[in-house]
Design an enzyme around this catalytic site. Structure first.
Site, PDB file in Angstrom:
ATOM      1  N   ALA A 219       0.856  -1.195   0.000  1.00 43.61           N
ATOM      2  CA  ALA A 219       0.000   0.000   0.000  1.00 43.61           C
ATOM      3  C   ALA A 219       0.881   1.229   0.000  1.00 43.61           C
ATOM      4  O   ALA A 219       2.020   1.216   0.493  1.00 43.61           O
ATOM      5  CB  ALA A 219      -0.929   0.006   1.212  1.00 43.61           C
ATOM      6  N   ASP A 220       0.353   2.296  -0.563  1.00 44.94           N
ATOM      7  CA  ASP A 220       1.040   3.582  -0.559  1.00 44.94           C
ATOM      8  C   ASP A 220      -0.010   4.669  -0.400  1.00 44.94           C
ATOM      9  O   ASP A 220      -1.064   4.622  -1.051  1.00 44.94           O
ATOM     10  CB  ASP A 220       1.837   3.782  -1.846  1.00 44.94           C
ATOM     11  CG  ASP A 220       2.735   4.999  -1.772  1.00 44.94           C
ATOM     12  OD1 ASP A 220       3.655   5.012  -0.936  1.00 44.94           O
ATOM     13  OD2 ASP A 220       2.501   5.966  -2.544  1.00 44.94           O
ATOM     14  N   THR A 221       0.281   5.640   0.467  1.00 49.20           N
ATOM     15  CA  THR A 221      -0.665   6.703   0.777  1.00 49.20           C
ATOM     16  C   THR A 221      -0.026   8.057   0.505  1.00 49.20           C
ATOM     17  O   THR A 221       1.118   8.297   0.918  1.00 49.20           O
ATOM     18  CB  THR A 221      -1.102   6.643   2.248  1.00 49.20           C
ATOM     19  OG1 THR A 221      -1.676   5.352   2.515  1.00 49.20           O
ATOM     20  CG2 THR A 221      -2.131   7.710   2.568  1.00 49.20           C
ATOM     21  N   ALA A 258      -3.371   3.568  -2.397  1.00 49.51           N
ATOM     22  CA  ALA A 258      -3.411   2.478  -3.368  1.00 49.51           C
ATOM     23  C   ALA A 258      -3.045   1.191  -2.650  1.00 49.51           C
ATOM     24  O   ALA A 258      -1.974   1.093  -2.040  1.00 49.51           O
ATOM     25  CB  ALA A 258      -2.443   2.746  -4.508  1.00 49.51           C
TER      26      ALA A 258
END
Length: 375
Positions: A219-221, A258
């Site tokens: 995940a990436d924020t 994501a």
């Protein structure tokens, strides 16, 4: 001094050189008589040894007091065995211990232990039941993402962070494309590293071969401002203050996370894995200066260092959610760092529905007969 007696207090009017004191006032004579009568021959006197044990019963509890009673009153409280520790979860035995029987014979109430409070039962879903027995890899070092998976009952998640540089050019892609591509690169890099490590462990006979990863999650924020600017973690304290002031002055921003999931294919078809990605969008509204968020509040929050390692520079689940954020529209766990419900949906697809397209899934659901809802 005679054993069992207390010394007689000397009166202030006692003459010097005279061994016999003057007569005491009436109040002192009464107190002297009370002290004189507190001999142990009167077991029910307030200052007696027997009543002191009863006061200990209130202070130190029944179990310790009964041991003292058995020591000093063996004829009345015959306790011949060692008192074991009480288990509040064990059923009551048919033959209670001697100290319980003695307490009941003498009418001493037994304090009941409070029942042990147990947490909620684990969430029973097919995908979670499947993953609890498999190797699940989280391609992130974020403790918040790990904690969200632990809440679902996935307590054995393996932390395998990616060390691949995040070098996607922000100016050439949209915020959604940027965060999706970053998460995709992370998960592919970690999956390759896990397979390479597994091959090395197979060559080493002294190391136990790990199981194949059943699921890999990355995940990436990022924060997307109203103008489309991408904000990640603050570089230093001054950048942190400028970032929060900008989010306050622009009132609303978007949190984009994501999430990417990967599972190996059941067959040997290329590329050997199933991969799905989803971008979750949540709107966050910051409080204004007139609503209790002046510059000094922002500066004080920055000094807590709570948001120093977070995209946007604040934590919705901590102090930042109380002093900075006014309201949100969308998923709160997305702002924390992982949209849990969407993660489970993607995991079901890459594990249980391999090779099935979204259109096929939708047509199958439409063909099913739905029971009408009657109010």
């Amino acid at each position: 001094m005679i054993a069992g007696h207390l010394p007689v207090p000397q009166h202030s009017n006692q003459r010097q050189g005279n061994s016999s004191p003057e007569p005491l006032p009436h109040r002192h004579r009464r107190d002297q008589g009370a002290l004189h009568r507190c001999h142990h021959t009167n077991p029910f006197h307030p200052l007696s040894h027997y009543t002191t044990l009863h006061r200990l019963m209130l202070r130190r509890g029944l179990r310790c007091t009964l041991q003292l009673l058995a020591k000093h009153r063996p004829n009345r409280f015959p306790i011949t065995q060692q008192i074991p520790a009480m288990d509040p979860t064990a059923p009551e035995p048919e033959n209670p211990p001697a100290y319980i029987a003695a307490a009941r014979r003498h009418g001493i109430p037994l304090r009941q232990s409070a029942p042990i409070k147990r947490g909620p039962m684990p969430l029973q879903l097919p995908i979670l039941d499947h993953l609890r027995t498999k190797r699940v890899v989280l391609a992130s070092a974020s403790p918040r993402r790990k904690a969200l998976l632990n809440q679902l009952g996935l307590n054995d998640v393996e932390i395998f962070p990616s060390d691949k540089p995040e070098d996607v050019e922000k100016g050439k892609v949209t915020p959604e494309e940027y965060v999706a591509e970053t998460a995709r690169r992370k998960i592919l890099h970690v999956y390759e590293q896990a397979l390479r490590q597994q091959e090395e462990d197979e060559k080493n006979k002294n190391v136990e071969k790990p199981a194949d990863p059943a699921l890999v999650i990355s995940a990436d924020t990022v924060i997307a401002t109203r103008s489309g600017r991408i904000l990640e973690k603050p570089r230093d304290e001054q950048d942190h203050i400028r970032m929060l002031k900008h989010l306050r002055d622009t009132r609303v921003h978007r949190v984009l996370t994501a999430v990417c999931v990967l599972a190996p294919k059941d067959n040997a078809a290329h590329p050997g894995y199933e991969l799905e990605t989803h971008v979750e969008d949540t709107e966050v509204y910051f409080a204004q200066a007139r609503d209790g968020l002046p510059d000094d509040v922002i500066e004080a929050y920055v000094k807590t260092r709570e948001g120093a390692d977070k995209a946007g520079g604040y934590a919705i689940q901590g102090i930042g959610g109380m002093v900075l954020v006014d309201k949100i529209e969308g998923s709160v766990d997305n702002v924390i760092g992982l949209p849990v419900r969407k993660t489970l949906q993607l995991a079901e697809k890459v594990i249980f529905k391999q090779g099935i397209e979204d259109d096929d899934i939708g047509s199958d659901e439409e063909d099913e007969d739905e029971e009408p809802y009657h109010d």
